[in-house]
Design a protein around this motif. Structure first.
Motif, PDB file in Angstrom:
ATOM      1  N   GLU A 205       0.862  -1.295   0.156  1.00  0.00           N
ATOM      2  CA  GLU A 205      -0.363  -0.211  -0.081  1.00  0.00           C
ATOM      3  C   GLU A 205       0.541   1.399  -0.100  1.00  0.00           C
ATOM      4  N   GLU A 206       2.155   1.292   0.583  1.00  0.00           N
ATOM      5  CA  GLU A 206       2.751   2.300   0.894  1.00  0.00           C
ATOM      6  C   GLU A 206       3.128   2.716  -0.131  1.00  0.00           C
ATOM      7  N   ARG A 207       3.751   1.623  -0.973  1.00  0.00           N
ATOM      8  CA  ARG A 207       4.550   1.440  -2.359  1.00  0.00           C
ATOM      9  C   ARG A 207       3.894   2.355  -3.418  1.00  0.00           C
ATOM     10  N   GLU A 208       2.427   1.925  -3.060  1.00  0.00           N
ATOM     11  CA  GLU A 208       1.239   2.282  -4.208  1.00  0.00           C
ATOM     12  C   GLU A 208       1.117   3.613  -3.525  1.00  0.00           C
ATOM     13  N   ARG A 209       0.880   4.352  -2.906  1.00  0.00           N
ATOM     14  CA  ARG A 209       1.051   5.206  -2.360  1.00  0.00           C
ATOM     15  C   ARG A 209       2.222   6.400  -3.118  1.00  0.00           C
ATOM     16  N   GLU A 210       3.679   5.843  -2.855  1.00  0.00           N
ATOM     17  CA  GLU A 210       4.717   6.191  -3.570  1.00  0.00           C
ATOM     18  C   GLU A 210       4.179   7.029  -5.218  1.00  0.00           C
ATOM     19  N   GLN A 211       3.384   5.498  -5.448  1.00  0.00           N
ATOM     20  CA  GLN A 211       3.809   5.834  -7.445  1.00  0.00           C
ATOM     21  C   GLN A 211       2.952   7.107  -7.147  1.00  0.00           C
ATOM     22  N   ILE A 212       1.510   6.621  -6.660  1.00  0.00           N
ATOM     23  CA  ILE A 212       0.556   7.657  -6.876  1.00  0.00           C
ATOM     24  C   ILE A 212       0.853   9.343  -6.710  1.00  0.00           C
ATOM     25  N   MET A 213       1.790   9.196  -5.599  1.00  0.00           N
ATOM     26  CA  MET A 213       2.157  10.368  -5.812  1.00  0.00           C
ATOM     27  C   MET A 213       2.785  11.353  -6.033  1.00  0.00           C
ATOM     28  N   TYR A 214       3.884  10.169  -7.305  1.00  0.00           N
ATOM     29  CA  TYR A 214       4.619  11.491  -8.802  1.00  0.00           C
ATOM     30  C   TYR A 214       3.807  11.322  -9.773  1.00  0.00           C
ATOM     31  N   LYS A 215       2.943  10.659  -9.623  1.00  0.00           N
ATOM     32  CA  LYS A 215       2.170  10.605 -11.139  1.00  0.00           C
ATOM     33  C   LYS A 215       1.368  11.879 -11.054  1.00  0.00           C
ATOM     34  N   ASP A 216       0.838  12.219  -9.685  1.00  0.00           N
ATOM     35  CA  ASP A 216       0.327  13.279  -9.139  1.00  0.00           C
ATOM     36  C   ASP A 216       0.973  14.667  -9.380  1.00  0.00           C
ATOM     37  N   LEU A 217       2.188  14.207  -9.674  1.00  0.00           N
ATOM     38  CA  LEU A 217       2.922  15.339  -9.288  1.00  0.00           C
ATOM     39  C   LEU A 217       3.438  15.990 -10.689  1.00  0.00           C
ATOM     40  N   TYR A 218       4.177  14.730 -11.254  1.00  0.00           N
ATOM     41  CA  TYR A 218       3.718  15.358 -13.038  1.00  0.00           C
ATOM     42  C   TYR A 218       2.987  15.696 -13.748  1.00  0.00           C
ATOM     43  N   ASN A 219       1.422  14.664 -12.954  1.00  0.00           N
ATOM     44  CA  ASN A 219       0.629  15.336 -13.801  1.00  0.00           C
ATOM     45  C   ASN A 219       0.092  17.142 -13.540  1.00  0.00           C
ATOM     46  N   ARG A 220       0.481  17.357 -12.477  1.00  0.00           N
ATOM     47  CA  ARG A 220       0.646  18.535 -12.263  1.00  0.00           C
ATOM     48  C   ARG A 220       1.440  19.379 -12.710  1.00  0.00           C
ATOM     49  N   HIS A 221       2.753  19.311 -12.331  1.00  0.00           N
ATOM     50  CA  HIS A 221       3.715  19.970 -13.453  1.00  0.00           C
ATOM     51  C   HIS A 221       3.561  20.161 -15.246  1.00  0.00           C
ATOM     52  N   LYS A 222       2.548  18.878 -15.597  1.00  0.00           N
ATOM     53  CA  LYS A 222       2.505  19.104 -16.943  1.00  0.00           C
ATOM     54  C   LYS A 222       1.309  20.226 -17.467  1.00  0.00           C
ATOM     55  N   GLU A 223       0.131  19.995 -16.280  1.00  0.00           N
ATOM     56  CA  GLU A 223      -0.975  21.023 -16.571  1.00  0.00           C
ATOM     57  C   GLU A 223       0.000  22.752 -16.267  1.00  0.00           C
ATOM     58  N   TYR A 224       0.303  22.716 -15.457  1.00  0.00           N
ATOM     59  CA  TYR A 224       1.039  23.989 -14.568  1.00  0.00           C
ATOM     60  C   TYR A 224       1.928  24.351 -16.081  1.00  0.00           C
ATOM     61  N   LEU A 225       2.719  23.319 -17.351  1.00  0.00           N
ATOM     62  CA  LEU A 225       3.721  23.790 -18.696  1.00  0.00           C
ATOM     63  C   LEU A 225       2.508  24.018 -19.634  1.00  0.00           C
ATOM     64  N   ASN A 226       1.274  23.419 -19.307  1.00  0.00           N
ATOM     65  CA  ASN A 226      -0.224  23.549 -20.412  1.00  0.00           C
ATOM     66  C   ASN A 226      -0.737  24.684 -20.384  1.00  0.00           C
ATOM     67  N   SER A 227      -0.793  25.589 -18.371  1.00  0.00           N
ATOM     68  CA  SER A 227      -1.595  26.521 -18.929  1.00  0.00           C
ATOM     69  C   SER A 227      -0.313  27.621 -18.641  1.00  0.00           C
ATOM     70  N   LEU A 228       1.089  27.513 -18.533  1.00  0.00           N
ATOM     71  CA  LEU A 228       1.745  28.918 -19.188  1.00  0.00           C
ATOM     72  C   LEU A 228       1.509  28.580 -21.020  1.00  0.00           C
ATOM     73  N   VAL A 229       1.547  27.796 -21.898  1.00  0.00           N
ATOM     74  CA  VAL A 229       0.971  27.424 -22.838  1.00  0.00           C
ATOM     75  C   VAL A 229       0.019  28.134 -23.517  1.00  0.00           C
ATOM     76  N   GLY A 230      -0.438  27.573 -23.572  1.00  0.00           N
ATOM     77  CA  GLY A 230      -2.243  28.013 -24.217  1.00  0.00           C
ATOM     78  C   GLY A 230      -2.883  26.937 -24.644  1.00  0.00           C
ATOM     79  N   GLN A 231      -4.366  27.030 -25.512  1.00  0.00           N
ATOM     80  CA  GLN A 231      -4.393  25.830 -26.203  1.00  0.00           C
ATOM     81  C   GLN A 231      -4.090  26.896 -28.125  1.00  0.00           C
TER      82      GLN A 231
END
Lengths: 492, 175
Positions: A205-231
Motif C-alpha cells: 500500500e505504501e508503495r502504491e501511495r508513493e507511485q500515486i504521489m509521483y504521478k500526481d506530481l508529474y501531472n500537476r507539472h504538466k498542467e502547469y506547463l500547459n497553462s503557460l502555453v495555452g491552447q
C-alpha cells in the motif's frame, strides 16, 4: 534512508567514552558534542554499550585504517601495494575528517583556484562519490577486560551516498555459514558473525501511495506547463496556404570591386497576396570585402522575413502553383562615390519546406566597345537593366519562346542565401490527422477542389479492388482444402 | 500552443584578425513567443587558442519556447568581442541569423561584420583599437535601417543547433 553522524546512530566504544569524558581531549566541535552527550548519559545512568559500537567518517578512527583495508579487500595476495588511484581515493576520506566543519551554504566566491594545493588536486581530478561511512566494530576482548583498544575489531562497514545507495560489506549472510573472526590475544578465540537484513519491507500500500504521489506530481507539472502555453494557435483561413520564409543574405563573393551592397525585392505571381505592412524590398549595408583564400568575400548577415498567402481560385488554371521570386542586384559604391552595378540575379523561393542554402550566380550586362569599359573604370556607372525581372522571365513577356539573342553579359560573382521555409494550411492539419498520402499542394487546399474529390474516390476504389483480389486469392485455397477433405470422408 | 526546443551550442569563431575572443549572444523573438525555460542571452568565456585559428567556446544553448503563432520566429544575434592583453575589450563583429525552422540537427556558420568609421577613425583603430559600435543593436534586427551603415567583413561564428518542434503539425505547419 540517510545515515547521519548524529548521536542517535552512534554507539560508543568504551575506550571512546573514557576518552571523551576528559574534556581536555576534545578538539573538534564534534568531540565536544560527544563529550556533552556522554556526560548526559553518565548523569542519567544510561545503558553503556558493552561490545558493539560504531565509527563514522567524522571520528578519528578512519585515519589509519583506510589504506590497509582497501587493498586487503580486493586482492588476495597481501604483498601487493594499492594502485595509484586507490591511494588517491583513500586519502580523500582523510581530508574530510581533518576539515573544520564549515557552513556549507556559503557558495564559492572564487571560480578559479590559482594555487591548487595537493589536496585540492587529488579531490578534483579524481571522481569520487561522496559517501558516508559507518564502521560497526566489536570489542572482542576477554570478558572482564573490556575497553581495550587492541581488542577492537571491524565487523561490518555500511556506506551510503546521498542518492539512496547503501553498500554493506560483508554481505548479509543470514541462513548461510557465519563469518569467522579469529582474535589475536592471549587466547586465540574464534567468533562467528552473522549479518541479517532486518529492515522493514515497504508494504504494497505504501508503495502504491508513493507511485500515486509521483504521478500526481508529474501531472500537476504538466498542467502547469500547459497553462503557460495555452491552447490556441493562429491559423490561416480555410483554403489558403501561408508561406513563411525566414532567411539571411549571408555573403557575396568574387565580385570585381569593393564596398558592395545588395538591393533586392520580391515579386508575387498571380494567386498570391501578402499583408499590407509586409515589406517587399530591402537594401543591405555597404560592406567592405576581405580576402578569404583566393576570393574577396563580403559578409552581410542580413536577415529578412517574408510572409505570403496563396489561394487557388480556378481549377482550369495551371495546377502547379508559381512560387514568388526574389530579384536582387549587387552594386558597389566607392569612396569617391563611384557607383557601379556588379551583377543581377534572382532566387526562386523553395517549394519544399525546410532549410535551404542557395548560391545564386550573377551576371551584368556589358556593352561592346572600350568606351563603356573605360567609363566604368574611371567614373563609374554602367549599363543597367530597366526591368529587373528580365533576369528570369520579363514581366512583359507573352508568348512561348523567350529569346535573349544579342544581349551581352559578363559573369560576375555569386551571392549566398540561407533560407528557412515553412508552410501552413488548415488542410495540412486535417491531412495529418487522417494520414492521407500527399500528392499536390492544390489538391489539399480545400474542400471545394473537385479534383481532390475525384482523387479520393479513385483511391477508395483501388483499395476496395485490392481487398477483393486478396479475398479471391485466399478463397480457392480454402475451397480446395475443404474439397480435398470432403472427398476422403465421402469415400470412407 | 506549439512548442519549440532549441538545444545546441556556440562552438566557436574563426577568421578574425586576432584571437582571444568572447561572444555575447541572445535570442530575439516576436510577441507571440513565450520563453518557458532556459536563458535567452548570455556571454561566453574568453578563449585564446594556442594553435590554430579557431577560438572554441562550446557555450550551451538550451531554450524552450511556446508560441501562439508563426510570426516573430526566433533570431539569434551575436556580438564578438576581442579582449587584449591589457584587458580592453574591442568589438569585432555583429552577426544575425534565424533559428532554423525545420526539426533536426543544423550546423550554421553565422558571418559577422563590424561598422566602419571614417579613414581617420580607421587609422586610429589600427594603433589604439576601439572603433564605432552600434548605438542600439535592436534596430538592426529588421534590417530596415541597415543601408545607412558602412561595414567591413569580419569572421564567422559556428553554431550547432538541434531543433525539436512539438504540435506544429497539429496546426498544419509543414517545416
Amino acid at each position: 534512508m540517510t545515515l547521519h553522524p548524529t548521536s542517535s546512530f552512534c554507539l560508543w566504544f568504551q575506550y571512546e567514552v573514557e576518552l571523551f569524558q576528559n574534556e581536555a581531549a576534545c578538539q573538534t566541535p564534534l568531540d565536544r558534542q560527544y563529550h556533552a552527550e556522554i556526560r548526559a548519559i553518565n548523569k542519567a545512568k544510561g545503558r553503556r554499550n558493552q561490545r558493539i559500537f560504531t565509527y563514522t567518517d567524522h571520528d578519528r578512527y578512519t585515519n589509519c585504517f583506510s589504506l590497509h583495508q582497501l587493498h586487503n579487500d580486493l586482492v588476495s595476495a597481501t604483498k601487493s601495494s594499492p594502485t595509484f588511484l586507490a591511494e588517491r581515493m583513500a586519502s580523500v576520506r582523510n581530508r574530510r575528517q581533518e576539515r573544520r566543519t564549515m557552513d556549507s551554504s556559503i557558495t564559492k566566491s572564487r571560480i578559479i583556484n590559482w594555487d591548487p594545493t595537493d589536496e585540492f588536486v587529488k579531490s578534483s581530478h579524481v571522481v569520487n562519490n561522496a559517501m558516508q561511512t559507518m564502521h560497526i566494530m566489536g570489542d572482542l576482548g576477554p570478558p572482564g577486560k573490556l575497553g581495550q583498544k587492541e581488542n577492537e575489531c571491524l565487523l561490518a562497514t555500511i556506506k551510503t551516498d546521498g542518492s539512496g545507495t547503501i553498500i554493506v560489506k560483508p554481505n548479509f549472510n543470514k541462513g548461510r555459514e557465519p563469518y569467522r573472526i579469529v582474535t589475536n590475544g592471549e587466547k586465540r578465540e574464534v567468533w562467528r558473525l552473522t549479518l541479517e537484513n532486518a529492515s522493514r519491507v515497504m508494504k504494497p500500500e505504501e508503495r502504491e501511495r508513493e507511485q500515486i504521489m509521483y504521478k500526481d506530481l508529474y501531472n500537476r507539472h504538466k498542467e502547469y506547463l500547459n497553462s503557460l502555453v495555452g491552447q490556441d494557435f493562429e491559423m490561416p483561413p480555410v483554403g489558403i496556404l501561408r508561406y513563411l520564409l525566414h532567411g539571411e543574405i549571408v555573403s557575396a563573393n568574387n565580385f570585381e570591386y569593393d564596398n558592395l551592397y545588395i538591393n533586392f525585392f520580391m515579386e508575387l505571381p498571380n494567386n498570391w497576396s501578402s499583408l499590407p505592412f509586409q515589406s517587399m524590398s530591402g537594401v543591405t549595408q555597404t560592406c567592405r570585402t576581405k580576402s578569404l583564400g583566393k576570393e574577396n568575400v563580403a559578409f552581410f548577415s542580413y536577415p529578412f522575413s517574408f510572409e505570403a498567402f496563396y489561394m487557388s481560385e480556378k481549377e482550369n488554371e495551371e495546377l502547379i502553383p508559381q512560387w514568388p521570386v526574389l530579384y536582387f542586384k549587387v552594386l558597389s559604391l566607392d569612396f569617391w562615390q563611384r557607383y557601379r552595378t556588379e551583377g543581377y540575379g534572382y532566387l526562386l523561393f523553395p517549394a519544399k519546406p525546410g532549410k535551404h542554402t542557395v548560391t545564386c550566380h550573377t551576371w551584368r550586362p556589358v556593352q561592346t566597345g572600350t568606351v563603356s569599359a573605360l567609363r566604368r573604370f574611371f567614373i563609374g556607372g554602367s549599363a543597367e537593366l530597366e526591368d529587373n525581372s528580365y533576369v528570369r522571365v520579363p514581366g512583359t513577356f507573352k508568348g512561348e519562346r523567350l529569346s535573349r539573342f544579342g544581349f551581352c553579359t559578363e559573369t560576375t560573382g555569386s551571392v549566398t542565401f540561407r533560407l528557412h521555409c515553412m508552410q501552413q494550411a488548415r488542410a495540412f492539419a486535417d491531412a495529418a490527422l487522417l494520414k492521407k498520402r500527399r500528392q499536390k499542394v492544390v489538391d489539399h487546399l480545400g474542400g471545394f477542389s473537385q479534383q481532390g474529390m475525384v482523387c479520393s474516390i479513385l483511391e477508395a476504389y483501388q483499395r476496395a479492388h485490392k481487398r477483393l483480389q486478396e479475398a479471391r486469392e485466399s478463397l480457392p485455397r480454402d475451397v480446395l482444402n475443404s474439397a480435398a477433405q470432403l472427398q476422403p470422408e465421402s469415400s470412407a | 500552443m506549439a512548442e519549440l526546443h532549441i538545444i545546441g551550442q556556440i562552438i566557436g569563431a574563426s577568421g578574425f584578425p586576432q584571437n582571444s575572443l568572447f561572444c555575447k549572444w541572445g535570442v530575439h523573438t516576436g510577441g507571440a513567443w513565450r520563453l518557458l525555460s532556459g536563458l535567452k542571452e548570455g556571454q561566453t568565456q574568453v578563449d585564446n587558442p594556442q594553435t590554430g585559428d579557431m577560438a572554441y567556446w562550446s557555450h550551451p544553448i538550451d531554450l524552450h519556447y511556446a508560441t501562439k503563432g508563426l510570426q516573430g520566429w526566433p533570431k539569434i544575434y551575436l556580438q564578438v568581442w576581442h579582449q587584449d592583453s591589457f584587458g580592453r575589450c574591442q568589438l569585432y563583429g555583429y552577426g544575425y541569423c534565424h533559428v532554423p525552422s525545420s526539426p533536426g540537427h543544423h550546423r550554421i556558420s553565422c558571418v559577422t561584420w563590424r561598422p566602419l568609421g571614417s579613414w581617420q577613425e580607421q587609422l586610429a583603430q589600427m594603433f589604439v583599437g576601439g572603433g564605432p559600435q552600434l548605438r542600439n543593436p535592436d534596430l538592426i534586427y529588421s534590417g530596415a535601417d541597415r543601408y545607412r551603415l558602412h561595414t567591413e567583413t569580419m569572421g564567422t561564428v559556428e553554431l550547432e543547433l538541434g531543433i525539436i518542434m512539438r504540435h506544429f503539425d497539429k496546426y498544419g505547419v509543414e517545416s
